[in-house]
Design an enzyme around this catalytic site. Structure first.
Site, PDB file in Angstrom:
ATOM      1  N   GLU A  99      -4.113   0.537   1.757  1.00 13.35           N
ATOM      2  CA  GLU A  99      -5.407   0.084   1.369  1.00 13.35           C
ATOM      3  C   GLU A  99      -6.196  -1.255   1.869  1.00 13.35           C
ATOM      4  OE1 GLU A  99      -5.744   0.877  -2.838  1.00 13.35           O
ATOM      5  OE2 GLU A  99      -4.416   2.416  -2.872  1.00 13.35           O
ATOM      6  N   CYS A 112      -9.658  -7.660   1.531  1.00 15.04           N
ATOM      7  CA  CYS A 112      -8.266  -7.942   0.628  1.00 15.04           C
ATOM      8  C   CYS A 112      -7.487  -6.887   1.471  1.00 15.04           C
ATOM      9  CB  CYS A 112      -8.601  -7.334  -0.663  1.00 15.04           C
ATOM     10  SG  CYS A 112      -6.974  -7.108  -1.558  1.00 15.04           S
ATOM     11  N   CYS A 119       5.826  -1.636  -2.146  1.00  7.85           N
ATOM     12  CA  CYS A 119       6.292  -2.878  -2.485  1.00  7.85           C
ATOM     13  C   CYS A 119       7.629  -2.662  -3.312  1.00  7.85           C
ATOM     14  CB  CYS A 119       5.312  -3.405  -3.271  1.00  7.85           C
ATOM     15  SG  CYS A 119       5.622  -5.150  -3.985  1.00  7.85           S
ATOM     16  N   CYS A 123       6.811  -5.375 -10.253  1.00  8.71           N
ATOM     17  CA  CYS A 123       5.832  -5.775 -11.211  1.00  8.71           C
ATOM     18  C   CYS A 123       5.555  -4.386 -12.237  1.00  8.71           C
ATOM     19  CB  CYS A 123       4.747  -6.549 -11.064  1.00  8.71           C
ATOM     20  SG  CYS A 123       5.309  -7.826  -9.936  1.00  8.71           S
ATOM     21  N   CYS A 126       1.702  -2.733 -12.128  1.00  5.09           N
ATOM     22  CA  CYS A 126       1.194  -2.554 -10.838  1.00  5.09           C
ATOM     23  C   CYS A 126       1.347  -1.215 -10.106  1.00  5.09           C
ATOM     24  CB  CYS A 126       1.792  -3.713  -9.586  1.00  5.09           C
ATOM     25  SG  CYS A 126       1.206  -3.645  -8.054  1.00  5.09           S
ATOM     26  N   CYS A 350      -5.883  -2.846  -5.968  1.00  6.99           N
ATOM     27  CA  CYS A 350      -4.916  -2.200  -4.987  1.00  6.99           C
ATOM     28  C   CYS A 350      -4.051  -1.277  -5.504  1.00  6.99           C
ATOM     29  CB  CYS A 350      -4.643  -2.968  -3.918  1.00  6.99           C
ATOM     30  SG  CYS A 350      -5.650  -3.124  -2.516  1.00  6.99           S
TER      31      CYS A 350
HETATM   32  N1  SAH Z   1       2.566  -9.363  -4.163  1.00  4.02           N
HETATM   33  C1  SAH Z   1       1.519 -10.035  -4.150  1.00  4.02           C
HETATM   34  C2  SAH Z   1       0.081  -9.673  -3.759  1.00  4.02           C
HETATM   35  C3  SAH Z   1      -0.340  -8.153  -4.111  1.00  4.02           C
HETATM   36  S1  SAH Z   1      -1.000  -7.893  -5.895  1.00  4.02           S
HETATM   37  C4  SAH Z   1       1.471 -10.707  -5.457  1.00  4.02           C
HETATM   38  O1  SAH Z   1       2.033 -10.393  -6.400  1.00  4.02           O
HETATM   39  O2  SAH Z   1       0.712 -11.713  -5.555  1.00  4.02           O
HETATM   40  C5  SAH Z   1      -2.237  -8.658  -6.241  1.00  4.02           C
HETATM   41  C6  SAH Z   1      -2.604  -9.521  -7.413  1.00  4.02           C
HETATM   42  O3  SAH Z   1      -2.973  -8.234  -8.317  1.00  4.02           O
HETATM   43  C7  SAH Z   1      -1.389  -9.931  -8.041  1.00  4.02           C
HETATM   44  O4  SAH Z   1      -1.770 -11.085  -8.861  1.00  4.02           O
HETATM   45  C8  SAH Z   1      -0.745  -8.884  -8.950  1.00  4.02           C
HETATM   46  O5  SAH Z   1      -0.098  -9.236  -9.939  1.00  4.02           O
HETATM   47  C9  SAH Z   1      -2.313  -8.254  -9.469  1.00  4.02           C
HETATM   48  N2  SAH Z   1      -1.990  -6.803 -10.046  1.00  4.02           N
HETATM   49  C10 SAH Z   1      -1.337  -6.120  -9.910  1.00  4.02           C
HETATM   50  N3  SAH Z   1      -1.389  -4.860 -10.532  1.00  4.02           N
HETATM   51  C11 SAH Z   1      -2.508  -5.037 -11.312  1.00  4.02           C
HETATM   52  C12 SAH Z   1      -3.421  -4.543 -12.153  1.00  4.02           C
HETATM   53  N4  SAH Z   1      -2.766  -3.147 -12.594  1.00  4.02           N
HETATM   54  N5  SAH Z   1      -4.140  -5.255 -13.027  1.00  4.02           N
HETATM   55  C13 SAH Z   1      -4.550  -6.375 -12.760  1.00  4.02           C
HETATM   56  N6  SAH Z   1      -3.815  -7.169 -11.710  1.00  4.02           N
HETATM   57  C14 SAH Z   1      -2.974  -6.566 -11.166  1.00  4.02           C
END
Ligand code: SAH
Length: 373
Positions: A99, A112, A119, A123, A126, A350
């Site tokens: 995406e 973006c 990944c 987390c 996510c 994303c």
């Molecule tokens: N892997 C990298 C970049 C991708 S995620 C990172 O971790 O920074 C981009 C951002 O979106 C990160 O800050 C991540 O923690 C956040 N993110 C992911 N899922 C999310 C969600 N459900 N709600 C809010 N932020 C989220």
């Protein structure tokens, strides 16, 4: 630097090549090296090889035998009726999907982009990590998202944030090559200062990035003020805790003098209390701004009420909790902004569109690779 070939095609990916590498390739098919500049510019403008009238048909055929050229295809496209944010589901040469999102701000258009198919960072909140990592994107595929989106969007893209699917520092060599390509003369010409890279905190790679001294903006997905809270939502914290991560941030700032922003997603009942805000301010101030540290390092925290993903069960913090959290940080000298949610009607955060498409069975999930230990 060579980049990893990330698709099953054994030919070289033209969009991943620097001008020097293109020169060598052209020489190998009997074309003069000076054509590299033209070829580079045309490739980065999104021209198909058959549209390149200054390259003869025979040369094109010779090139096609050893190199391939592919721009991501638009598999799905959603446009927000509220703010014009556009979300693309792009298909890659091997059928995998990622995406990208184009957002319009006062200072221009920002894209973006994704850095991996899936990944492996795990987390808990996510959507991108749920099926694991399938593969890394090549430098050309990173660039291709911008070229394809720009062609469709019909306006110059001014800024790039690497905050889409994937962990950019888990695909280090290709990401660095991409940064150099996007900045190269005759290409997309997007300066380092217009590029942000977001990481969940891979400390050795943050140090490797510091050593390159590129003036990009680094964003750290912190999301918690202490190891107990952070390890419960971000497995990467088991390898590099908060203290080690902030140490790398301090070194990054001392080396590059570039401000770092911290992302903090607010999850109800997990990391959003006033005590946790106090703790966050304390740890940031003491680790990054202590007396012996590099002056008054500017610190900016982006607060993002978590986007609810059905698989995770996490609930976003209420407005008053978000305001109270921001107020505590500000009172301790830390700038905090609450991230405006763009494209609320198209689920612009994303990972969610790819998952929906996969659930519907249309797109390729691939076989995930194991998580890091
Ligand atoms: N892997 C990298 C970049 C991708 S995620 C990172 O971790 O920074 C981009 C951002 O979106 C990160 O800050 C991540 O923690 C956040 N993110 C992911 N899922 C999310 C969600 N459900 N709600 C809010 N932020 C989220």
């Amino acid at each position: 630097m060579t980049s990893t070939n990330t698709t099953c095609d054994s030919r070289v990916d033209l969009l991943s090549l620097t001008k020097e590498e293109l020169k060598a390739l052209l020489l190998s098919v009997g074309e003069p090296a000076y054509r590299a500049q033209q070829l580079f510019t045309q490739l980065h403008r999104g021209l198909l090889p058959e549209q390149m009238t200054n390259i003869g048909k025979i040369t094109r055929q010779k090139l096609a035998a050893i190199a391939y050229w592919h721009l991501p295809g638009i598999e799905r496209k959603l446009v927000s009726e509220i703010d014009g944010t556009v979300k693309y589901l792009f298909s890659l040469a091997d059928g995998n999907c990622v995406e990208s999102v184009v957002m319009t701000y006062e200072h221009g258009h920002t894209i973006c982009i994704s850095s991996q198919v899936g990944c492996r960072m795990g987390c808990r909140f996510c959507a991108s990590t749920i099926g694991g990592r399938v593969r890394d994107l090549s430098a050309g595929e990173l660039l291709g998202q911008i070229i394809a989106a720009q062609a469709d969007f019909g306006a110059r893209i001014d800024n790039v944030v690497m905050m889409g699917i994937g962990e950019p520092l888990d695909n280090f060599d290709n990401v660095i090559k991409f940064l150099r390509l996007v900045n190269e003369e005759g290409g997309l010409n997007i300066g380092y200062r217009h590029i942000s890279l977001s990481t969940c905190g891979i400390v050795d790679k943050i140090d490797a990035l510091s050593a390159l001294d590129l003036p990009i903006t680094l964003s750290i997905s912190l999301h918690a003020p202490d190891d107990q809270t952070r390890s419960a939502i971000m497995p990467v914290n088991n390898k590099w805790g908060v203290d080690a991560l902030l140490g790398a941030c301090r070194r990054y700032y001392e080396r590059t003098q570039r401000r770092i922003s911290f992302e903090y997603t607010l999850i109800s009942g997990k990391n959003d209390t006033a005590e946790q805000a106090e703790k966050l301010a304390r740890v940031l101030n003491s680790r990054l701004r202590g007396k012996e540290r590099a002056g008054a390092m500017p610190i900016h925290v982006n607060l993002i009420p978590v986007n609810e993903v059905s698989e995770t069960g996490f609930v976003r913090s209420g407005e008053s909790a978000v305001r109270a959290f921001a107020k505590v940080l500000e009172s301790r000298g830390i700038r905090a902004t609450v991230r405006r949610k763009l494209g609320p009607d198209i689920n612009a955060s994303c990972g969610q569109l790819r998952r929906t498409a996969m659930r519907e069975g249309g797109e390729n999930l691939g076989t995930p690779s194991p998580a890091p230990t």
